[in-house]
Design a protein around this motif. Structure first.
Motif, mmCIF file in Angstrom:
data_model
loop_
_atom_site.group_PDB
_atom_site.id
_atom_site.type_symbol
_atom_site.label_atom_id
_atom_site.label_comp_id
_atom_site.label_asym_id
_atom_site.label_seq_id
_atom_site.Cartn_x
_atom_site.Cartn_y
_atom_site.Cartn_z
ATOM 1 N N VAL B 222 22.202 -41.649 -91.819
ATOM 2 C CA VAL B 222 21.153 -41.497 -92.831
ATOM 3 C C VAL B 222 20.615 -42.860 -93.242
ATOM 4 C CG1 VAL B 222 20.650 -40.648 -95.147
ATOM 5 C CG2 VAL B 222 22.139 -39.339 -93.646
ATOM 6 N N ARG B 223 21.515 -43.805 -93.394
ATOM 7 C CA ARG B 223 21.092 -45.157 -93.744
ATOM 8 C C ARG B 223 20.179 -45.725 -92.666
ATOM 9 N NH1 ARG B 223 26.369 -47.490 -95.171
ATOM 10 N NH2 ARG B 223 26.339 -46.929 -97.361
ATOM 11 N N PHE B 224 20.539 -45.454 -91.411
ATOM 12 C CA PHE B 224 19.726 -45.996 -90.323
ATOM 13 C C PHE B 224 18.541 -45.107 -89.981
ATOM 14 C CE2 PHE B 224 23.730 -48.345 -89.685
ATOM 15 C CZ PHE B 224 23.201 -49.584 -89.957
ATOM 16 N N LEU B 225 18.295 -44.103 -90.821
ATOM 17 C CA LEU B 225 17.002 -43.430 -90.787
ATOM 18 C C LEU B 225 16.113 -44.002 -91.892
ATOM 19 C CD1 LEU B 225 17.984 -39.695 -90.151
ATOM 20 C CD2 LEU B 225 16.911 -41.275 -88.553
ATOM 21 N N GLY B 226 16.593 -45.008 -92.572
ATOM 22 C CA GLY B 226 15.752 -45.687 -93.558
ATOM 23 C C GLY B 226 15.963 -45.239 -94.993
ATOM 24 N N TYR B 227 17.055 -44.533 -95.254
ATOM 25 C CA TYR B 227 17.326 -44.113 -96.627
ATOM 26 C C TYR B 227 18.370 -45.015 -97.250
ATOM 27 C CZ TYR B 227 14.961 -39.762 -95.458
ATOM 28 O OH TYR B 227 14.036 -38.833 -95.070
#
Ligand SMILES: Nc1ncnc2c1ncn2[C@@H]1O[C@H](COP(=O)(O)OP(=O)(O)OP(=O)(O)O)[C@@H](O)[C@H]1O
Ligand SMILES: [Mg+2]
Lengths: 261, 350
Positions: B222-227
């Protein structure tokens, strides 16, 4: 050199510049003064024996691992020290080596999460899904061939389908630069060749850096190949040149000899 | 799920509304108390079930809500210029400054949810931004519960110490001893349970809920989807804390007391057991779990006062090892089995 990079103009063809990156894991240099560039909309294949530092390079570009020295530039901006989610918002997205889909979400929700344009947390409440995002998700479902799996939980997909879903998620973010770490791992020949077609269809709009071991797949992709060995830059050239390069053969051969011994 | 099961909530709601005429007033006061606890359990579904964050410190927020309303009731029952009894016994000659605003009913009401929400948000933000997750996070919340209970006991002159706060007379001008009071209180509690239930269901179905589940499954992805995942988790923690505070305040009204023994380490673990037994992925499961475990506790501890903690531990071990999705998961599996045979295999395989 840095000043020249910082002053990159829109005419600058490079989306990514990796400049003298060194990554140090407690004294072990997983990446050793490595540099490379990638043009907008182009494909690059990164190969190298196991442990060459390919995944670590991806980790460094997206901020998961911090470099001891060196810089990463995206479209002329130094992104070396930004937090991960900021780097992603600047336009880089990465597929992990082990599939990183979200198992208890449906295939569609996985893609919708990736496709959401506004990722600031206070806008994330509510039920409405933006119409353009929905269209985008439908397009990607079609491109990765999972239309009839849209409401399946991602955890129930076959391995190859998970890989495609994650590629779809990476694309759905709209990132200009995609890093695909072993996208064909665990795939059969048919699936591999479909994946090659899928990746080629992304070029132009996206620059893509692919890591893979499968030379048939690399051939099918075409494009320039960069070889990494023990954290260092080894060679760069066409698939043909790399295949016939004695130094490249030596590092791959050297490894397999060691393994056999 | 078969249709008759998904309609069961109507029966449950009708029974709950009719309860004052169906059961004794003692049982009604227990039911009201346990429904107040069910509000906290609903918060845990959001926090533990959806976001995957195990808090062993919900007693703290339960206590903050409970103490907020208790301080108000203490103050309004005092003759002009007097101090609560325990303060006088401790030799205090003025009300501590932080007690003063609780004399205001609006302030006290807001504080019931705002105080735990703010404390919860600050606490969880400090921890989550350092990327402390999983067991380490749970241990820190347990330490928080320990500190809170210890602080309450040791600061006897301003908190009422081990005995806590009790002996309330009126609330918002209403006499708590009047015959209608228990029933009114019961319906207020039931209303809040329904509101919390619907609110939580709305959140779970929202894009925020999807993001919480995604973070639980793969925070890195999720973090590396930009969140930025930290604020989402902080919001979940704060909402669960606010619901715990609301539950604590209502509990205090029903029970007529709030004390350190109700908010420390062991009660906080009990709260987790309610939700584990009921099913942490299910709102109705959590409500049912809170009621079942607490009624069982009432029965067992009146029969065998020593046995409760052993039973609690045994139940927890059994549920965690045999029924990870609790009663709700069991019911779903049993009810779904027939349907599953007919429809699922084609979908699961392929
Ligand atoms: N977090 C870490 N701590 C210590 N060493 C690490 C860490 N991550 C990677 N390494 C080491 O760094 C080297 C490079 O690893 P990396 O995963 O980047 O290789 P790779 O080229 O992706 O290999 P493969 O083809 O097997 O995926 C390896 O020797 C690995 O053991
Ligand atoms: Mg790798």
């Amino acid at each position: 050199m840095n000043a020249a990079l910082a002053n990159a103009t829109p005419a600058d063809p490079f989306i990514l510049k990796v400049d003298g990156i060194t990554v140090d894991f407690d004294g072990f240099k997983a990446i050793d003064n490595f540099s490379m560039t990638l043009e907008r909309g182009q494909l690059r294949v990164l190969i190298g024996p196991n442990g060459a530092g390919k995944s670590t390079l991806c980790d460094t570009i997206i901020g998961r691992v911090r470099a001891a020295s060196g810089h990463v530039w995206l479209n002329g901006e130094d992104i070396t020290a930004l937090p991960e989610f900021e780097i992603v918002r600047r336009g880089i997205c990465r597929k992990f080596q082990t599939p990183g889909v979200l198992p208890s979400l449906t295939v569609r929700d996985n893609l919708a999460l990736a496709a959401r344009r506004d990722r600031r947390w206070w806008t994330g409440f509510g039920h409405a899904v933006d119409a353009t995002e929905r269209v985008r998700v439908d397009e990607i479902l079609a491109a990765i061939g999972l239309e009839d799996r849209a409401t399946t939980l991602a955890g129930l997909l076959a391995h190859g389908e998970k890989q495609w879903l994650e590629i779809g998620m990476v694309v759905a973010t709209g990132a200009e630069l995609l890093l695909l770490d072993e996208p064909t791992a665990g795939m059969g020949p048919n699936e591999t060749s479909r994946t090659a077609k899928l990746i080629k269809s992304l070029l132009g709009k996206h620059a893509v850096l692919v890591i893979d071991h499968d030379m048939k797949f690399v051939e099918e992709l075409g494009g320039k190949v960069t070889v990494m060995h023990q954290g260092k830059f080894l060679k760069q050239g066409t698939v043909e040149q790399i295949r016939n390069d004695p130094d490249v053969a030596a590092v791959y051969l050297g490894r397999s000899e060691r393994e056999e011994a | 799920m078969p249709k008759y099961l998904s309609q069961l909530w109507i029966v449950a709601l009708v029974l709950a509304v009719a309860a004052p005429w169906l059961i004794s007033s003692y049982e009604l006061s227990l039911l009201g108390r346990f429904l107040a606890m069910a509000i906290l359990a609903i918060g845990l579904v959001l926090l533990w079930g959806e976001a995957g964050i195990l808090s062993l410190g919900q007693g703290v927020f339960f206590g903050l809500g409970g103490y907020a309303i208790a301080m108000h009731m203490k103050l309004v029952s005092l003759p002009e210029g007097e101090l609560p009894d325990f303060m006088m016994w401790s030799g205090l000659d003025a009300l501590p400054w932080w007690w003063v605003p609780f004399a205001n009913p609006v302030f006290a009401l807001v504080a019931v949810v705002a105080l735990p929400a703010i404390v919860g948000a600050l606490f969880s933000w400090l921890v989550f931004r350092r990327r402390i997750v999983g067991t380490y996070f749970s241990l820190i919340t347990q330490a928080l519960a320990l500190c809170f209970a210890t602080l309450l006991v040791s600061k006897q002159d301003v908190t009422g110490g081990f005995n806590g706060l009790t002996d309330f007379k009126t609330l918002f001008g209403q006499d708590l001893a009047s015959p209608g009071a228990p029933i009114a209180l019961y319906f207020v509690t039931l209303g809040f349970v329904v509101l919390a239930f619907l609110g939580a269901r709305w959140l779970i179905g929202s894009r925020y809920g999807i993001l919480l589940r995604a973070t639980r499954d793969g925070e890195n992805r999720v973090r590396f989807l930009g969140y930025n995942t930290t604020p989402y988790k902080v919001v979940a923690f704060a909402i669960a804390a606010a619901l715990a505070g609301l539950g604590g305040a209502l509990f205090t009204l029903h029970a007529g007391v709030i004390s350190p023994a109700l908010v420390g380490v062991v009660p906080s673990i009990e709260m987790i057991v309610w939700v584990a037994v009921g099913g942490r992925y299910s709102l109705w499961g959590a409500v049912a779990g809170a009621l079942i475990v607490n009624f069982a506790k009432d029965e067992i501890s009146s029969a065998l006062p020593e046995a409760w903690l052993y039973v609690l531990g045994a139940v927890f071990i059994l549920v965690v090892t045999l029924l990870p999705r609790g009663i709700a998961g069991l019911v779903r599996d049993l009810a779904g089995r027939r349907a599953l045979v007919a429809t699922k295999p084609q979908e699961v395989q392929k």
